[in-house]
Design an enzyme around this catalytic site. Structure first.
Site, PDB file in Angstrom:
ATOM      1  N   GLU A 189      56.082  25.648  61.104  1.00 60.26           N
ATOM      2  CA  GLU A 189      56.222  26.965  61.515  1.00 60.26           C
ATOM      3  C   GLU A 189      55.668  27.961  60.719  1.00 60.26           C
ATOM      4  O   GLU A 189      55.712  27.636  59.205  1.00 60.26           O
ATOM      5  CB  GLU A 189      57.600  27.494  61.141  1.00 60.26           C
ATOM      6  CG  GLU A 189      58.691  26.434  61.295  1.00 60.26           C
ATOM      7  CD  GLU A 189      59.029  26.761  63.327  1.00 60.26           C
ATOM      8  OE1 GLU A 189      58.991  27.794  63.434  1.00 60.26           O
ATOM      9  OE2 GLU A 189      59.512  25.403  63.358  1.00 60.26           O
ATOM     10  N   LYS A 200      60.123  21.784  47.589  1.00 61.01           N
ATOM     11  CA  LYS A 200      58.885  22.260  46.586  1.00 61.01           C
ATOM     12  C   LYS A 200      58.916  24.439  47.367  1.00 61.01           C
ATOM     13  O   LYS A 200      58.555  24.317  48.485  1.00 61.01           O
ATOM     14  CB  LYS A 200      57.725  22.644  46.803  1.00 61.01           C
ATOM     15  CG  LYS A 200      57.060  22.598  45.826  1.00 61.01           C
ATOM     16  CD  LYS A 200      56.828  23.982  45.117  1.00 61.01           C
ATOM     17  CE  LYS A 200      55.634  24.871  46.347  1.00 61.01           C
ATOM     18  NZ  LYS A 200      56.135  26.361  46.316  1.00 61.01           N
ATOM     19  N   CYS A 260      58.968  36.059  60.259  1.00 59.58           N
ATOM     20  CA  CYS A 260      57.986  36.190  61.438  1.00 59.58           C
ATOM     21  C   CYS A 260      57.980  36.192  63.597  1.00 59.58           C
ATOM     22  O   CYS A 260      56.998  36.357  63.367  1.00 59.58           O
ATOM     23  CB  CYS A 260      58.003  34.094  61.436  1.00 59.58           C
ATOM     24  SG  CYS A 260      58.786  33.305  60.900  1.00 59.58           S
ATOM     25  N   GLU A 284      49.219  38.723  61.908  1.00 55.88           N
ATOM     26  CA  GLU A 284      50.495  39.280  61.142  1.00 55.88           C
ATOM     27  C   GLU A 284      50.903  40.358  60.038  1.00 55.88           C
ATOM     28  O   GLU A 284      50.111  39.886  58.962  1.00 55.88           O
ATOM     29  CB  GLU A 284      51.158  38.099  60.640  1.00 55.88           C
ATOM     30  CG  GLU A 284      52.653  37.762  60.613  1.00 55.88           C
ATOM     31  CD  GLU A 284      52.755  36.554  60.185  1.00 55.88           C
ATOM     32  OE1 GLU A 284      52.670  36.000  59.536  1.00 55.88           O
ATOM     33  OE2 GLU A 284      53.891  36.271  60.706  1.00 55.88           O
TER      34      GLU A 284
HETATM   35  P1  NAD Z   1      52.198  30.710  51.876  1.00 55.89           P
HETATM   36  O1  NAD Z   1      51.665  30.184  53.310  1.00 55.89           O
HETATM   37  O2  NAD Z   1      50.676  30.838  50.214  1.00 55.89           O
HETATM   38  O3  NAD Z   1      53.651  29.604  51.342  1.00 55.89           O
HETATM   39  C1  NAD Z   1      54.421  29.139  51.894  1.00 55.89           C
HETATM   40  C2  NAD Z   1      54.390  28.154  51.051  1.00 55.89           C
HETATM   41  O4  NAD Z   1      53.153  27.346  51.299  1.00 55.89           O
HETATM   42  C3  NAD Z   1      55.980  28.103  49.213  1.00 55.89           C
HETATM   43  O5  NAD Z   1      56.575  27.487  48.966  1.00 55.89           O
HETATM   44  C4  NAD Z   1      53.861  27.694  48.682  1.00 55.89           C
HETATM   45  O6  NAD Z   1      53.782  27.869  47.244  1.00 55.89           O
HETATM   46  C5  NAD Z   1      53.073  27.149  49.678  1.00 55.89           C
HETATM   47  N1  NAD Z   1      51.805  26.787  49.353  1.00 55.89           N
HETATM   48  C6  NAD Z   1      50.804  27.606  49.294  1.00 55.89           C
HETATM   49  N2  NAD Z   1      50.122  27.030  48.878  1.00 55.89           N
HETATM   50  C7  NAD Z   1      49.938  25.616  49.669  1.00 55.89           C
HETATM   51  C8  NAD Z   1      48.891  24.745  49.439  1.00 55.89           C
HETATM   52  N3  NAD Z   1      47.199  24.466  49.436  1.00 55.89           N
HETATM   53  N4  NAD Z   1      49.124  23.013  49.799  1.00 55.89           N
HETATM   54  C9  NAD Z   1      50.736  23.244  49.930  1.00 55.89           C
HETATM   55  N5  NAD Z   1      51.881  24.132  49.537  1.00 55.89           N
HETATM   56  C10 NAD Z   1      50.957  25.474  49.258  1.00 55.89           C
HETATM   57  O7  NAD Z   1      52.742  32.158  52.440  1.00 55.89           O
HETATM   58  P2  NAD Z   1      52.486  33.442  51.320  1.00 55.89           P
HETATM   59  O8  NAD Z   1      51.096  33.800  50.869  1.00 55.89           O
HETATM   60  O9  NAD Z   1      53.945  33.039  50.621  1.00 55.89           O
HETATM   61  O10 NAD Z   1      52.603  34.264  52.363  1.00 55.89           O
HETATM   62  C11 NAD Z   1      51.053  34.990  53.175  1.00 55.89           C
HETATM   63  C12 NAD Z   1      51.599  35.476  54.783  1.00 55.89           C
HETATM   64  O11 NAD Z   1      51.652  34.308  54.968  1.00 55.89           O
HETATM   65  C13 NAD Z   1      52.275  36.313  54.232  1.00 55.89           C
HETATM   66  O12 NAD Z   1      52.201  37.315  54.595  1.00 55.89           O
HETATM   67  C14 NAD Z   1      52.944  36.159  56.070  1.00 55.89           C
HETATM   68  O13 NAD Z   1      51.774  36.789  56.914  1.00 55.89           O
HETATM   69  C15 NAD Z   1      52.880  34.294  56.580  1.00 55.89           C
HETATM   70  N6  NAD Z   1      54.120  34.134  55.851  1.00 55.89           N
HETATM   71  C16 NAD Z   1      55.266  33.619  56.769  1.00 55.89           C
HETATM   72  C17 NAD Z   1      56.206  32.987  56.899  1.00 55.89           C
HETATM   73  C18 NAD Z   1      56.453  32.298  58.405  1.00 55.89           C
HETATM   74  O14 NAD Z   1      58.026  32.335  57.842  1.00 55.89           O
HETATM   75  N7  NAD Z   1      56.133  32.137  59.542  1.00 55.89           N
HETATM   76  C19 NAD Z   1      56.319  32.605  55.666  1.00 55.89           C
HETATM   77  C20 NAD Z   1      56.010  33.526  54.925  1.00 55.89           C
HETATM   78  C21 NAD Z   1      55.005  33.727  54.786  1.00 55.89           C
END
Ligand code: NAD
Length: 462
Positions: free
Chosen positions: A245, A170, A279, A369
């Site tokens: 991660e 996903k 990250c 972050e």
């Molecule tokens: P997020 O954690 O919401 O999204 C990451 C993935 O998780 C996406 O595929 C999303 O669709 C999915 N997801 C979201 N809610 C979910 C749930 N309840 N259950 C299962 N899957 C779910 O991240 P975001 O909102 O896109 O970004 C927000 C913050 O996250 C950023 O500002 C940053 O600080 C952090 N981030 C970190 C990384 C990393 O590499 N560690 C990557 C992206 C974002």
């Protein structure tokens, strides 16, 4: 760019169960460039069933043969280099040269490393009167973010396939098009039907359904700490394995004996690349008090040069989030040296490269972050102070140490609570384990350590 109106399930593009779609927006000009289906629990269920059905056959395939298939996948990705780079530039916004060099080429290198590892890894070992077999964990639910959209897919799917697992992916809703290209490459590579499945959709719908599905044995997630925590909790109740991660707030520690200009310039480039959406970025620069003002000046010059070259952030929400952090930095008394919260362009989700000086360890911008092109420069009095500041966050993903002598840098790095440290500008190694201490995550990705995450052991006694 090829649009799909379906999901890739059981070796074919199939219509989604529902009719809802997700708009894909180019963050550089805010125009809708495509739409993908918003998958539901029904789509996830079909994909997990396909992955379960394909598991016995793939798990029983000889590892060397799995390696051959992953090699074909690497070749299919390499052949699509330009299409991948253009797609990532369109949906993520990163400048095309960076998309080619990093977003397209890094996944090829990682897939190549697993083509080789599948064939050479010791899936069996002798322990006294026992033979220990390392067997695939089963069906993997992979949930990936948008910041390195193809790399994060390949860093999960390639080791899972090498281990003999089957996968349901996903991808992030902001970057689903490169995930569709990946599925096309999987298809071309001759990966058997059901071994890899793609469901596009919202995190709160498709992501949540995948993380909670009974037919998934391991959830591998990269993204925010908040979502990672909730996935970990769901998996804990179900006694399911997880690999997480999560975020970072890494320290770039410049010891007084270091080449200051080099350390500052590389440090600024590290934070600004991918518009700060990395990250493992070294978003806190730690400088000895005797060199502090000089470092601030060098950093300001280096950051100003990025003004024209930097891409936008991925979406309006992230831009707003980053701007709020910049405003908070000013409100909490940090000195804004370059950049600021104002939009540098009329169109697109751009944020100016921003540098803060006089940041103290307790400030919000030194703890949380930001995920944007924002660098905080902190002052330390002595090495013990530097170590306390470097280790003084809930995160522990990466970091850097600079010193005149390598041994001095290594001695400091060994005391850092973090999963990766670059010594005097050491290069990223796609085969070295990548992952976090503390709240930066659970488990490791890449190389042999990344493969081990997808294996479980069975001991036979003789
Ligand atoms: P997020 O954690 O919401 O999204 C990451 C993935 O998780 C996406 O595929 C999303 O669709 C999915 N997801 C979201 N809610 C979910 C749930 N309840 N259950 C299962 N899957 C779910 O991240 P975001 O909102 O896109 O970004 C927000 C913050 O996250 C950023 O500002 C940053 O600080 C952090 N981030 C970190 C990384 C990393 O590499 N560690 C990557 C992206 C974002």
């Amino acid at each position: 760019m090829k649009a799909h109106d379906g999901m890739y399930i059981d070796g074919a593009w199939r219509p989604a169960a529902g009719t809802d779609t997700i708009e894909v927006v180019n963050p550089a000009d805010e125009q809708v460039i495509d739409r993908v289906p918003a998958g539901t629990a029904e789509d996830v269920d079909a994909a997990v069933r396909a992955a379960r059905a394909a598991l016995p056959g793939w798990a029983a395939t000889a590892p060397a043969e799995r390696g051959t298939v992953i090699g074909a996948l690497r070749d299919a990705l390499a052949a699509r280099r330009e299409e991948i780079a253009e797609t990532v530039t369109a949906e993520l916004g990163s400048p095309l040269p960076f998309s080619r060099k990093v977003h397209a080429d890094l996944p090829v290198a990682v897939a190549g490393s697993y083509a080789e590892l599948a064939a050479t890894y010791a899936f069996e070992e002798k322990v006294g009167n026992s033979t220990v077999h390392l067997e695939p964990i089963g069906v993997v639910g992979a949930i990936t973010p948008w910041n390195y959209p193809l790399h994060q897919i390949v860093a999960k799917v390639a080791p899972a396939l090498a281990a003999g697992c089957t996968v349901v992916l996903k991808p992030a809703e902001d970057t689903p098009l490169v995930a569709q290209l990946f599925a096309e490459a999987v298809d071309e590579a001759g990966v058997p039907a059901g071994v890899f499945n793609l469901v596009t959709g919202l995190g709160t719908v498709a992501g949540q359904a995948l993380a909670a599905h009974d037919g998934v044995d391991l959830v591998s997630f990269t993204g925010s700490t908040a979502v990672g925590r909730s996935i970990g909790a769901t998996a804990g109740v179900a006694l399911k394995k997880v690999a997480l991660e999560l975020g970072g707030k890494s320290a770039n520690v410049i010891l007084p004996s270091a080449d200051l200009a080099k350390a500052v310039n590389v440090g600024v480039a590290n934070v600004m690349s991918n518009s700060g959406q990395t990250c493992s970025a070294w978003t806190r620069m730690l400088v000895h008090t005797s060199q502090y003002e000089q470092a601030v000046e060098l950093a300001a010059e280096a950051a100003a040069k990025y003004g024209e070259r930097i891409g936008p952030l991925v979406n309006a929400k992230q831009r707003q989030r980053v701007r709020s952090y910049i405003e908070k930095g000013v409100a909490e008394g940090a000195r804004l040296v370059v950049g600021g919260p104002e939009s540098p362009r009329e169109q697109g989700y751009f944020v100016s490269p921003t540098v803060f000086a006089d940041v103290t360890p307790g400030m919000t911008i030194a703890q949380e972050e930001i995920f944007g092109p924002v660098l905080s420069i902190l002052r330390y009095e002595d090495e013990a102070d530097a170590l306390r500041i470097a280790n003084g966050t809930v995160y522990g993903l990466a970091g850097a140490v600079w010193a005149g002598e390598e041994a001095e840098a290594v001695a400091f790095a060994r005391r850092m609570d973090t999963g990766q440290v670059d010594i005097n500008g050491g290069r990223f190694n796609p085969q070295a384990p990548f992952g976090g201490y503390k709240q930066s995550g659970v488990g490791r990705e890449l190389g042999a350590h990344g493969l081990a995450e997808y294996l479980q052991t069975k001991s036979l006694q003789f």
